[in-house]
Scaffold this motif. Structure first.
Motif, short mmCIF file in Angstrom:
data_model
loop_
_atom_site.label_atom_id
_atom_site.label_comp_id
_atom_site.label_asym_id
_atom_site.label_seq_id
_atom_site.Cartn_x
_atom_site.Cartn_y
_atom_site.Cartn_z
N VAL A 13 20.04 11.64 -11.64
CA VAL A 13 20.11 10.49 -12.54
C VAL A 13 20.38 10.95 -13.97
N LEU A 14 19.67 11.98 -14.38
CA LEU A 14 19.86 12.50 -15.74
C LEU A 14 21.29 12.98 -15.95
N ALA A 15 21.82 13.71 -14.97
CA ALA A 15 23.19 14.21 -15.09
C ALA A 15 24.20 13.07 -15.10
N LEU A 16 24.03 12.10 -14.19
CA LEU A 16 24.98 10.99 -14.09
C LEU A 16 24.98 10.13 -15.35
N ALA A 17 23.79 9.83 -15.86
CA ALA A 17 23.71 9.00 -17.07
C ALA A 17 24.28 9.75 -18.27
N THR A 18 24.05 11.05 -18.34
CA THR A 18 24.57 11.84 -19.45
C THR A 18 26.10 11.92 -19.39
N VAL A 19 26.64 12.14 -18.20
CA VAL A 19 28.11 12.20 -18.05
C VAL A 19 28.73 10.85 -18.39
N SER A 20 28.13 9.77 -17.94
CA SER A 20 28.66 8.43 -18.25
C SER A 20 28.65 8.19 -19.76
N THR A 21 27.56 8.60 -20.41
CA THR A 21 27.48 8.42 -21.87
C THR A 21 28.57 9.20 -22.58
N GLY A 22 28.78 10.47 -22.16
CA GLY A 22 29.79 11.29 -22.80
C GLY A 22 31.20 10.77 -22.59
N SER A 38 0.83 -1.20 0.00
CA SER A 38 0.00 0.00 0.00
C SER A 38 0.86 1.25 0.00
N TYR A 39 1.92 1.25 0.81
CA TYR A 39 2.80 2.41 0.83
C TYR A 39 3.55 2.56 -0.49
N VAL A 40 4.02 1.45 -1.05
CA VAL A 40 4.76 1.50 -2.31
C VAL A 40 3.90 2.09 -3.42
N LEU A 41 2.64 1.70 -3.49
CA LEU A 41 1.75 2.20 -4.54
C LEU A 41 1.51 3.70 -4.38
N ARG A 42 1.38 4.16 -3.14
CA ARG A 42 1.13 5.60 -2.94
C ARG A 42 2.39 6.43 -3.17
N SER A 43 3.56 5.82 -3.04
CA SER A 43 4.82 6.56 -3.20
C SER A 43 5.61 6.04 -4.40
N ALA A 44 4.89 5.61 -5.42
CA ALA A 44 5.55 4.97 -6.57
C ALA A 44 6.58 5.89 -7.23
N GLY A 45 6.25 7.19 -7.37
CA GLY A 45 7.16 8.10 -8.05
C GLY A 45 8.49 8.21 -7.33
N LEU A 46 8.46 8.41 -6.01
CA LEU A 46 9.69 8.53 -5.24
C LEU A 46 10.50 7.24 -5.30
N ILE A 47 9.83 6.10 -5.18
CA ILE A 47 10.54 4.82 -5.17
C ILE A 47 11.18 4.54 -6.53
N VAL A 48 10.46 4.84 -7.61
CA VAL A 48 11.04 4.64 -8.94
C VAL A 48 12.26 5.53 -9.13
N ALA A 49 12.17 6.79 -8.66
CA ALA A 49 13.32 7.69 -8.77
C ALA A 49 14.53 7.14 -8.00
N LEU A 50 14.29 6.61 -6.80
CA LEU A 50 15.37 6.04 -6.02
C LEU A 50 15.99 4.83 -6.72
N LEU A 51 15.14 3.97 -7.29
CA LEU A 51 15.66 2.77 -7.95
C LEU A 51 16.41 3.12 -9.24
N VAL A 52 15.88 4.06 -10.00
CA VAL A 52 16.57 4.48 -11.23
C VAL A 52 17.92 5.09 -10.88
N GLY A 53 17.97 5.87 -9.80
CA GLY A 53 19.25 6.43 -9.36
C GLY A 53 20.23 5.35 -8.97
N LEU A 54 19.75 4.33 -8.28
CA LEU A 54 20.62 3.22 -7.87
C LEU A 54 21.16 2.47 -9.09
N VAL A 55 20.28 2.19 -10.05
CA VAL A 55 20.70 1.47 -11.25
C VAL A 55 21.71 2.30 -12.04
N THR A 56 21.45 3.60 -12.18
CA THR A 56 22.36 4.46 -12.94
C THR A 56 23.74 4.52 -12.29
#
Length: 698
Positions: A580-589, A169-187
């Motif tokens: 995440v956007l900055a880190l992925a862009t720097v890694s790509t460059g 229930s908490y994960v569904l209500r906070s999906a945006g924050l959790i996805v941002a955290l996971l994408v940051g971790l993966v990046t």
């Protein structure tokens, strides 16, 4: 420093797990006593069973099965922040009062929840209709149900919420924050591995396989992980000791452990994919830090696209939360006027017939106070419910109010004169000047609410007066919840409403039946003095018809705190997506520069311009805005299909169904352009470094 990126990723896992565990544990305070219990909701006392019989039955069941039984009631004087807890336990020698207090003590400390715990005693007179939670084997709850039914008490058994239900229930209500955290971790994980291609190449020269590469990393990072875990454990323990005295620490630990396990799995999957991408490159290229473009870009570009797509709703969320926080802060001077005023709640443990009776009697009592000018009556709707489906209305609201409300808050017409009380049996529809073109549609829809089917028996249809209000007026609506919901599925309850349409009713007018009036009260739409409530019980209103009073000041403070927390959550999400956007862009460059160092220097020697040398890389960058554009187009098409279903039926779409929104395109494309500019600037820096090094990397 070796493994710096992976060490940061490990720290991010621990910090994120602790943060999610903290927020989820606070969220679980909404369900006190949820762990390990069975519930019995009693709603029917058809035989008039006395409380003495109920108390004796509860004690007998607890003694027989050696279980604990708890009942939690709202405190009558402050139903939001106080709870009266009644408990019995069959364990010999147990201090069941302390046990219940420890079990129900909230994890969070704000807003404060006061618990008054006492034993079930025949001398205490309570309404038998309530929820009883049995902490023990299911047989005990079944025995209690059977004994209650023999007495003449009927209801339904409910099982306790499982841990996974609370967490999901908490994960569904906070999906945006959790996805941002996971994408940051993966990046962070992917970028650190790809940029460490040289280190992996050295090991591969010595014959290391992919499994051995990962084993070496595990052995190297193991001591750091253990040390960091110990440090974080100590730091969190000290913090929680200060924050809440380790209340519900086991629940917090379960949430943290679950979040950490899930994130470690995701981190390991991304780590394995990144190591495979590095291993797909020849050893000689990898020794120079080069990685095959295909696998590397396949990992990095989706992360960049997701980050761009998340930046827009995060930025919109932060802007909306800031506006909401500003709205609530601007209401603080008005909130002081509320003083000790309260809203009321009606009891929920009733049969349908009893509930109808309660609403009828409470509505009649409110009308009596309204006729004497003792209450403020409000109801909030969205204007879109009063306009044709195709007419845009934004978030403009319609307020139904009584004369007492208007007496406290002046509403001015276009001449600057204050709108006075409505004449007898007259409804005034006060429409802001900028909505004049919709005045006929609004008035017609308001009048439908006073048709023969909606009016109480023997009440004549009211006269209608249409007034034009000056633009730019803001109205304070106390803590009343709108009967409409916002796009997040939450009641609209910002206290300051700008330029609303106002439907003014005379005090005590019978134009709204008693049941509807009581239902408005259930949305915090009736503001009373606590003295009027307490003095009426047992005289003008039978005892038990009102469940609790809710101080208006407390509701406003709670809503302000919730808005502030929402702003922090959305701001954190926005910061993470930008990182995440900055880190992925720097890694790509950087990976591109290492891969094409020879070609860059050769082009420079041949006299080619920067743009000509890197035209393919810059053209490849168009994948990001193209993917974002495609996503928004598909999303808007799907939204249009959903809205069309409602329009075809002649009804407006509910707020949870989002209309096509092309306004997202501009900020999304702006974010894409910023990412491209960052990549171009980084590419220019890499280009200058390669060309100024006289081709040493070539």
């Amino acid at each position: 420093m070796r493994y710096i990126g992976l060490k940061f990723a490990i720290c991010l896992v621990l910090i994120t797990a602790a943060l999610l565990g903290f927020l989820a544990a606070e969220d679980s305070d909404k369900h006190p006593g949820w762990q390990g219990s069975s519930g019995l909701e009693v709603i029917d006392n058809r035989s008039g069973v006395s409380w003495e019989q109920v108390a004796a039955t509860l004690i007998a069941v607890a003694d027989r099965h050696r279980v604990g039984i708890i009942r939690v009631d709202e405190d009558f004087h402050d139903g939001n922040h106080r709870r009266n807890v009644y408990v019995t336990s069959g364990e010999p020698g147990s201090d069941h009062v302390t046990w219940a207090r420890d079990l129900l003590r909230p994890f969070g400390r704000s807003p404060t929840l006061e618990l008054t715990v006492r034993s079930f005693e025949p001398g205490i007179v309570l309404d038998p209709r309530a929820t009883y939670r049995v902490f023990g084997p299911p047989d005990a709850a079944l025995d209690l149900t059977m004994r209650f039914e023999k007495l003449g008490l009927f209801g339904a058994q409910t099982s306790s919420l499982a841990f996974k239900q609370i967490f999901a229930s908490y994960v569904l209500r906070s999906a945006g924050l959790i996805v941002a955290l996971l994408v940051g971790l993966v990046t962070l994980t992917v970028g650190s591995v790809l940029l460490s291609a040289r280190r992996y190449a050295v090991w591969r020269l010595h014959g290391a396989t992919v499994a051995q590469l990962m084993g070496r990393d595990a052995r190297a990072l193991g001591p750091f992980f253990a040390t960091t875990l110990l440090f974080f454990g100590m730091a969190i323990s000290v913090f929680l000791l200060w924050y809440n005295g380790w209340n519900q620490f086991s629940i917090f630990a379960r949430f943290v452990g679950t979040a950490a396990a899930l994130m470690v799995i995701i981190m390991m999957l991304s780590y394995v994919l990144a190591v495979l991408a590095v291993s797909a490159t020849s050893v000689l290229d990898a020794l120079k830090g080069r990685v095959r473009s295909g696998p590397a870009m396949t990992l990095l570009y989706p992360l960049r696209i997701v980050a761009v797509l998340m930046v827009v709703p995060a930025a919109v969320g932060v802007a909306g939360d800031y506006a909401g926080l500003t709205n609530r802060y601007s209401a603080l001077p008005y909130a002081d006027r509320a003083g000790e005023s309260v809203n009321i709640t009606l009891p929920g443990y009733r049969t349908p017939d009893e509930s109808d009776r309660d609403f009828e009697e409470v509505g009649a009592w409110i009308r009596q106070l309204d006729a004497r000018g003792r209450v403020i009556v409000m109801k909030r709707d969205l204007l879109q419910d009063y306009l044709p489906a195709l007419e845009p209305s934004g978030e403009t609201e319609v307020l139904w109010v009584n004369d007492t409300f208007l007496a406290g808050q002046p509403v001015l017409d276009t001449a600057g004169s204050r709108v006075g009380p409505a004449p007898e049996n007259t409804v005034r529809v006060i429409i802001p000047e900028h909505l004049n073109q919709h005045s006929d549609a609004i008035s017609d829809n308001v009048l439908r609410s006073f048709g023969p089917a909606a009016l109480p028996p023997e009440v004549a249809a009211p006269r209608t007066q249409r007034l034009v209000a000056a633009n730019g007026q803001t109205i304070f609506t106390y803590a009343v919840n709108s009967q409409s919901i916002d796009s997040n599925g939450s009641p609209m309850n910002r206290p300051m409403v700008h330029d609303p349409v106002i439907v003014a009713l005379p005090n005590g007018a019978p134009l709204v039946n008693n049941t509807r009036l009581a239902s408005w009260a259930s949305y915090y739409g009736v503001v009373l003095s606590p003295e009027d409530v307490t003095s009426s019980l047992g005289r003008n209103l039978p005892v038990g018809r009102i469940s609790a009073m809710l101080p208006v000041a407390g509701l406003l403070a709670d809503n302000l705190l919730m808005e502030f927390r929402r702003l922090i959550s959305d701001a954190l999400m926005l910061g993470l997506t930008i990182a995440v956007l900055a880190l992925a862009t720097v890694s790509t460059g950087l990976l591109y520069g290492r891969k094409h160092a020879r070609a860059i220097y050769a082009g420079h020697v041949a006299g080619r311009s920067f743009w000509r040398i890197h035209r393919r890389a810059l053209l490849f960058e168009s994948i990001v805005p193209a993917a974002v554009l495609a996503w928004i187009c598909v999303s808007n098409w799907q939204r249009a299909q959903e809205v069309a279903v409602y329009i075809s039926r002649g009804i407006p779409a509910p707020p949870t169904v989002s209309a096509p929104d092309w306004s997202r395109l501009m900020p999304a494309m702006t974010a894409s352009a910023v990412a491209m500019l960052l990549f171009t600037a980084l590419l220019f820096a890499v280009h200058r470094r390669i060309t100024s090094a006289a081709g040493s990397d070539a």
